[in-house]
Design a protein around this motif. Structure first.
Motif, PDB file in Angstrom:
ATOM      1  N   SER A  72      95.098 -50.568  75.093  1.00  0.00           N
ATOM      2  CA  SER A  72      96.193 -51.013  75.954  1.00  0.00           C
ATOM      3  C   SER A  72      96.263 -52.530  75.904  1.00  0.00           C
ATOM      4  O   SER A  72      95.333 -53.199  75.449  1.00  0.00           O
ATOM      5  CB  SER A  72      95.998 -50.522  77.392  1.00  0.00           C
ATOM      6  N   LEU A  73      97.385 -53.040  76.411  1.00  0.00           N
ATOM      7  CA  LEU A  73      97.634 -54.479  76.350  1.00  0.00           C
ATOM      8  C   LEU A  73      98.220 -54.924  77.688  1.00  0.00           C
ATOM      9  O   LEU A  73      99.057 -54.235  78.266  1.00  0.00           O
ATOM     10  CB  LEU A  73      98.617 -54.793  75.213  1.00  0.00           C
ATOM     11  N   THR A  74      97.770 -56.072  78.160  1.00  0.00           N
ATOM     12  CA  THR A  74      98.273 -56.632  79.415  1.00  0.00           C
ATOM     13  C   THR A  74      99.034 -57.907  79.115  1.00  0.00           C
ATOM     14  O   THR A  74      98.497 -58.825  78.497  1.00  0.00           O
ATOM     15  CB  THR A  74      97.117 -56.937  80.387  1.00  0.00           C
ATOM     16  N   THR A 104     103.674 -50.691  69.257  1.00  0.00           N
ATOM     17  CA  THR A 104     103.575 -49.680  70.320  1.00  0.00           C
ATOM     18  C   THR A 104     102.905 -50.254  71.556  1.00  0.00           C
ATOM     19  O   THR A 104     103.378 -50.053  72.697  1.00  0.00           O
ATOM     20  CB  THR A 104     102.777 -48.466  69.808  1.00  0.00           C
ATOM     21  N   LEU A 105     101.808 -50.985  71.371  1.00  0.00           N
ATOM     22  CA  LEU A 105     101.102 -51.575  72.512  1.00  0.00           C
ATOM     23  C   LEU A 105     101.988 -52.570  73.253  1.00  0.00           C
ATOM     24  O   LEU A 105     102.058 -52.569  74.486  1.00  0.00           O
ATOM     25  CB  LEU A 105      99.830 -52.278  72.023  1.00  0.00           C
ATOM     26  N   ILE A 106     102.684 -53.422  72.487  1.00  0.00           N
ATOM     27  CA  ILE A 106     103.541 -54.429  73.123  1.00  0.00           C
ATOM     28  C   ILE A 106     104.705 -53.747  73.840  1.00  0.00           C
ATOM     29  O   ILE A 106     105.081 -54.144  74.950  1.00  0.00           O
ATOM     30  CB  ILE A 106     104.048 -55.434  72.080  1.00  0.00           C
ATOM     31  N   SER A 107     105.275 -52.722  73.210  1.00  0.00           N
ATOM     32  CA  SER A 107     106.404 -52.018  73.825  1.00  0.00           C
ATOM     33  C   SER A 107     105.998 -51.391  75.150  1.00  0.00           C
ATOM     34  O   SER A 107     106.745 -51.446  76.141  1.00  0.00           O
ATOM     35  CB  SER A 107     106.931 -50.941  72.869  1.00  0.00           C
ATOM     36  N   GLU A 108     104.813 -50.787  75.184  1.00  0.00           N
ATOM     37  CA  GLU A 108     104.347 -50.187  76.432  1.00  0.00           C
ATOM     38  C   GLU A 108     104.107 -51.252  77.499  1.00  0.00           C
ATOM     39  O   GLU A 108     104.390 -51.043  78.677  1.00  0.00           O
ATOM     40  CB  GLU A 108     103.060 -49.399  76.173  1.00  0.00           C
ATOM     41  N   ILE A 110     107.227 -55.986  82.589  1.00  0.00           N
ATOM     42  CA  ILE A 110     107.612 -57.400  82.592  1.00  0.00           C
ATOM     43  C   ILE A 110     109.040 -57.533  83.119  1.00  0.00           C
ATOM     44  O   ILE A 110     109.952 -56.844  82.651  1.00  0.00           O
ATOM     45  CB  ILE A 110     107.510 -57.996  81.175  1.00  0.00           C
ATOM     46  N   ASP A 111     109.216 -58.424  84.083  1.00  0.00           N
ATOM     47  CA  ASP A 111     110.548 -58.679  84.623  1.00  0.00           C
ATOM     48  C   ASP A 111     110.869 -60.174  84.616  1.00  0.00           C
ATOM     49  O   ASP A 111     111.756 -60.631  85.336  1.00  0.00           O
ATOM     50  CB  ASP A 111     110.661 -58.131  86.047  1.00  0.00           C
ATOM     51  N   ASN A 112     110.147 -60.919  83.789  1.00  0.00           N
ATOM     52  CA  ASN A 112     110.344 -62.364  83.698  1.00  0.00           C
ATOM     53  C   ASN A 112     110.765 -62.717  82.279  1.00  0.00           C
ATOM     54  O   ASN A 112     110.024 -62.466  81.323  1.00  0.00           O
ATOM     55  CB  ASN A 112     109.046 -63.090  84.073  1.00  0.00           C
ATOM     56  N   ALA A 113     111.952 -63.298  82.148  1.00  0.00           N
ATOM     57  CA  ALA A 113     112.461 -63.620  80.818  1.00  0.00           C
ATOM     58  C   ALA A 113     111.620 -64.692  80.134  1.00  0.00           C
ATOM     59  O   ALA A 113     111.488 -64.683  78.900  1.00  0.00           O
ATOM     60  CB  ALA A 113     113.921 -64.089  80.918  1.00  0.00           C
ATOM     61  N   GLU A 114     111.034 -65.622  80.905  1.00  0.00           N
ATOM     62  CA  GLU A 114     110.212 -66.665  80.300  1.00  0.00           C
ATOM     63  C   GLU A 114     108.974 -66.072  79.632  1.00  0.00           C
ATOM     64  O   GLU A 114     108.533 -66.553  78.582  1.00  0.00           O
ATOM     65  CB  GLU A 114     109.789 -67.687  81.359  1.00  0.00           C
ATOM     66  N   VAL A 115     108.430 -65.017  80.243  1.00  0.00           N
ATOM     67  CA  VAL A 115     107.278 -64.348  79.631  1.00  0.00           C
ATOM     68  C   VAL A 115     107.686 -63.746  78.289  1.00  0.00           C
ATOM     69  O   VAL A 115     106.962 -63.847  77.290  1.00  0.00           O
ATOM     70  CB  VAL A 115     106.725 -63.261  80.573  1.00  0.00           C
ATOM     71  N   LEU A 116     108.854 -63.118  78.243  1.00  0.00           N
ATOM     72  CA  LEU A 116     109.339 -62.557  76.979  1.00  0.00           C
ATOM     73  C   LEU A 116     109.561 -63.645  75.948  1.00  0.00           C
ATOM     74  O   LEU A 116     109.332 -63.436  74.747  1.00  0.00           O
ATOM     75  CB  LEU A 116     110.641 -61.791  77.219  1.00  0.00           C
ATOM     76  N   LEU A 169     114.285 -57.711  67.639  1.00  0.00           N
ATOM     77  CA  LEU A 169     115.593 -57.313  68.173  1.00  0.00           C
ATOM     78  C   LEU A 169     115.424 -56.543  69.484  1.00  0.00           C
ATOM     79  O   LEU A 169     116.161 -56.756  70.452  1.00  0.00           O
ATOM     80  CB  LEU A 169     116.335 -56.457  67.147  1.00  0.00           C
ATOM     81  N   THR A 170     114.439 -55.628  69.496  1.00  0.00           N
ATOM     82  CA  THR A 170     114.158 -54.902  70.736  1.00  0.00           C
ATOM     83  C   THR A 170     113.732 -55.867  71.834  1.00  0.00           C
ATOM     84  O   THR A 170     114.150 -55.753  72.996  1.00  0.00           O
ATOM     85  CB  THR A 170     113.045 -53.866  70.496  1.00  0.00           C
ATOM     86  N   LEU A 171     112.901 -56.819  71.455  1.00  0.00           N
ATOM     87  CA  LEU A 171     112.452 -57.818  72.418  1.00  0.00           C
ATOM     88  C   LEU A 171     113.626 -58.654  72.910  1.00  0.00           C
ATOM     89  O   LEU A 171     113.711 -58.988  74.105  1.00  0.00           O
ATOM     90  CB  LEU A 171     111.411 -58.719  71.757  1.00  0.00           C
ATOM     91  N   PHE A 172     114.544 -58.957  72.012  1.00  0.00           N
ATOM     92  CA  PHE A 172     115.715 -59.742  72.411  1.00  0.00           C
ATOM     93  C   PHE A 172     116.600 -58.949  73.372  1.00  0.00           C
ATOM     94  O   PHE A 172     117.142 -59.505  74.335  1.00  0.00           O
ATOM     95  CB  PHE A 172     116.521 -60.154  71.182  1.00  0.00           C
ATOM     96  N   ASP A 173     116.755 -57.656  73.109  1.00  0.00           N
ATOM     97  CA  ASP A 173     117.540 -56.826  74.029  1.00  0.00           C
ATOM     98  C   ASP A 173     116.927 -56.848  75.423  1.00  0.00           C
ATOM     99  O   ASP A 173     117.640 -56.949  76.433  1.00  0.00           O
ATOM    100  CB  ASP A 173     117.618 -55.388  73.509  1.00  0.00           C
ATOM    101  N   LYS A 174     115.596 -56.740  75.474  1.00  0.00           N
ATOM    102  CA  LYS A 174     114.903 -56.799  76.767  1.00  0.00           C
ATOM    103  C   LYS A 174     115.089 -58.176  77.397  1.00  0.00           C
ATOM    104  O   LYS A 174     115.331 -58.292  78.609  1.00  0.00           O
ATOM    105  CB  LYS A 174     113.417 -56.513  76.542  1.00  0.00           C
TER     106      LYS A 174
END
Length: 766
Positions: free
Chosen positions: A308-310, A362-366, A371-377, A406-411
């Motif tokens: 898992s990843l935090t 997969t780990l990052i996606s989970e 995450i609800d902070n755009a700066e973290v993304l 691209l998935t990360l950008f959508d998020k």
């Protein structure tokens, strides 16, 4: 089987050779071997017999010769006798010599036997010594092999073992020790293989331990290359179009030599791997070694990847550690492929790489779900982009990672949109919907700089405090829009290769924010009954429309060169434009509603007995209301909108005033009633004329012509088409006859005041 005794002819020939030697010196040399040979073959008697026979033959020959020559014979006989005596003597000597020779021969034979025996012993000793030396050499080599193993000189140990097996053991194959050592060779080879595998496993463990640090060094090197490329791009514009890992960038960066696997921070020595590979190749176990090595690396890959990843409140350290570990692992794999292509094929390495990438994704996606902070993304994107560029320099495919971006950008876009949606909603909901006050020039400059606003006056001509037409929500929304744009473009750089997607997503998100969070909320606020608020909403809508038009141009300018050309049209522009009409209608509704309320207070006495000398109270209030809203509430509106509101309000007021005499409740109207209405209309007309907008007067034409018709002394004119079109053309065809029917010229005198009203009521008089 040959005869043990030599034939007689041989002895005869030997005797002849002795008697007639080539020379006198050879006599004894021929005699001694003959005696020795006869003695050794037990033919001494035959030799004597042969000699006697030879003597007799000679005597007979001599006698024949003597018979012929007597004197000579006698002489010869004497000589012969002398010779015989010499012969007898010689025979005795020969016999003595033979005896002596036999004795010597026996001694010689004994000595020879002794010598032969000693030579055999000596030969045995020599052979035993040589065998011992050979065995000792084999043992020495065997011990040397173990000594080399102890010194971890595995390849030298294997060569010594091969030399011992192929050379030295063959020299002692007849000894049991050869068999023992030969049987120990496979065990020793296994010991060498195990020892070198132990060293390799130690090396692999160290590689696994330093993989993350190796990846960290690789990331730092990539970051340094980024900085150098950025500096080069700043110095030369034509280098701006070349990205990291491009051919031009690699050529420009050639002078900065840096070996990731051998530097001051980390050194990776592949000697244990090469030694292990070479030894297994020499042992004929290269295929087995390749399989074991591949299995070991797969196990290490599994140990490298967490379950898992935090990513929350972790400053991205978990992600950095993960990607640095993968990078270090993959760099070692690629280096192994280049240094030992027979050990690791590119296909095997790419399979491991794809597996690690998919697991990381997969780990990052989970982890992204929490995450609800755009700066973290944004930080996550930066780490992944650095990882991508680092691995591209090692010729690894990164299409899966770029697709994940691209998935990360959508998020990221979703979180930005959500955050700014909340901001917009708070700004719009907490706005006071009043023109924005400005206290000084600094405030004015700040507002104008962040807002899409073209002042009508030069800043030097302004006096403070002053007000701007829009409310405070407009510049606050403009600031948020600019921040929204900037944060969107923070995601795009030379590491993100989908700028056209950013352009499209940004356009759609802006449209949604402006349409759903700003425009829609403003439209919802149009339900307010406060006219000033509705007017401010209309002004704000107009400025937002302008802002959208400016945004369209800004998006075209900021658009990537790879995106499709042509203008950019925001749907929000049309939303604001169309809802301006809605706001205008709402203003009309409120103004008309107020007009309805005021006109509803009109209390005409249609059968009045006296003439009114002043306009009605409602008319004075109505004109005061229209004057007040134009000089206060509607002051900030553009002139054309104010005129339109006036036009609609006056038109509505005229229709409502006209509806008063047309009401079914009004049965009769006398001239005094018409005069009172005419007085109010004249007052209204004077008010309209005072506005200085001639076109507004047209709204009263029907009302004024209708009153003129009701005041005319010749009502038949209305039924004359030519006269009607000329004097009463704006009068409704149905209203004219209806009002004429209600007209009456009977004017009752005003009632006299009663002197005793209390008495009349007391006696029931009415």
């Amino acid at each position: 089987m040959p005869s043990a005794v030599a034939p007689p002819n041989d002895l005869v020939n030997a005797v002849r050779q002795i008697i007639v030697p080539p020379s006198d010196a050879d006599y004894l040399d021929l005699l001694i071997p003959a005696i020795k040979g006869a003695s050794s073959t037990n033919q001494a008697a035959r030799l004597v017999e042969s000699l006697s026979q030879f003597s007799e033959d000679r005597e007979a020959e001599i006698e024949r010769m003597c018979n012929t020559n007597h004197q000579e014979f006698v002489t010869s006989v004497n000589q012969l006798l002398g010779i015989r005596q010499g012969t007898v003597k010689l025979t005795s000597e020969i016999l003595a010599l033979n005896q002596s020779i036999q004795s010597s021969t026996e001694k010689l034979a004994q000595q020879k036997r002794t010598l032969v025996d000693s030579r055999g012993v000596r030969q045995n000793i020599d052979e035993a010594t040589q065998a011992l030396k050979d065995c000792l050499e084999v043992l020495r080599l065997a011990n040397h092999v173990h000594d080399l193993l102890a010194k971890k000189n595995h390849y030298a140990a294997l060569r010594a073992l091969d030399e011992m097996q192929n050379v030295h053991i063959k020299e002692v194959t007849q000894y049991k020790i050869a068999d023992l050592i030969q049987r120990s060779v496979p065990v020793t080879k296994k010991m060498i293989a195990d020892a070198v595998m132990t060293d390799l496993n130690t090396w692999l463990y160290r590689i696994r331990e330093i993989s993350q640090f190796l990846g960290e060094v690789a990331f730092f090197h990539t970051e340094s290359r980024r900085s150098r490329q950025k500096e080069r791009a700043e110095r030369s514009d034509h280098l701006k179009s070349y990205k990291l890992n491009s051919a031009i960038e690699l050529v420009c960066d050639e002078s900065e030599e840096f070996d990731i696997l051998d530097n001051e921070e980390v050194q990776v020595d592949f000697t244990p791997l090469f030694e292990c590979l070479h030894i297994h190749d020499a042992l004929g176990q290269s295929d087995k070694f390749r399989v074991e090595y591949a299995a070991t690396r797969r196990r290490q890959k599994e140990l490298l990847l967490p379950t898992s990843l935090t990513l929350i409140n972790d400053e991205d350290s978990s992600l950095s550690n993960l990607l640095e570990g993968i990078a270090g692992f993959a760099i070692v794999e690629r280096a192994t492929t280049r240094k030992a292509p027979k050990l690791r094929s590119p296909v095997d390495v790419d399979e491991l790489w794809d597996s690690m990438c998919q697991t990381a994704i997969t780990l990052i996606s989970e982890a992204l779900n929490g995450i609800d902070n755009a700066e973290v993304l944004l930080r996550i994107k930066g780490v992944i982009a650095l990882f991508i560029q680092t691995m591209e320099s090692w010729d690894y495919p990164t299409s899966a990672l770029r697709s994940f971006l691209l998935t990360l950008f959508d998020k990221y876009a979703e979180l930005l949109k959500r955050r700014f949606s909340d901001d917009f909603q708070e700004i719009v909901s907490t706005d006071d919907y009043m023109p924005m006050p400005i206290n000084n020039l600094d405030e004015y400059d700040k507002v104008v700089n962040v807002s899409w606003y073209e002042p009508s006056k030069d800043r030097n001509e302004l006096s403070f405090p002053c007000v701007l037409p829009f409310s405070q929500m407009y510049p606050l929304c403009c600031i948020d829009i600019r921040n929204f744009l900037n944060q969107f473009y923070f995601f795009t750089d030379d590491h993100f290769q989908h700028p056209n997607i950013i352009d499209e997503t940004l356009k759609k998100s802006l449209d949604d924010l402006l349409s759903q969070k700003v425009c829609k909320f403003l439209v919802e606020r149009l339900s307010s009954q406060y006219l000033g608020q509705i007017v401010q909403i209309l002004i704000n809508l107009e400025h937002f429309e302008t802002a959208c038009q400016e945004l369209e141009q800004l998006l075209v300018t900021a658009r990537s060169s790879t995106s499709a050309g042509g203008p950019i049209i925001l749907n929000a522009t049309e939303e604001f434009r169309s809802n301006k009409k809605t706001a205008e209608k709402r203003i009309f509704e409120l103004v008309n509603s107020k007009i309805d309320d005021l006109i509803g207070t009109a209390d005409y006495d249609w059968m009045a007995s006296t003439l009114e000398t002043e306009p009605s109270n409602y008319m004075q209030t109505l004109t005061a209301f229209l004057s007040d809203i134009m000089s206060s509430v509607l002051l900030g509106l553009p002139t054309e909108i104010k005129e339109l509101i006036y036009f609609d309000a006056l038109s509505h007021a005229a229709n409502m005033i006209l509806s008063l005499p047309l009401s079914p409740d009004v049965k009769r109207i006398n001239p005094n009633g018409v005069a009172a209405l005419a007085k109010d209309v004249e007052y209204l007309a004077e008010f309209v004329d005072g506005l200085g907008v001639p076109i507004l007067r047209e709204n009263l034409d029907e009302l004024q012509q209708t009153i003129s018709l009701m005041q005319t002394e010749n009502s038949d004119e209305y039924y004359d088409a030519s006269t009607r079109n000329k004097k009463y053309g704006r009068v409704h065809a149905m209203n004219g006859p209806l009002l004429l029917e209600k007209l009456t010229y009977n004017v009752q005198a005003p009632p006299k005041a009663e002197k005793f009203p209390t008495l009349s009521s007391r006696f029931g008089m009415k």
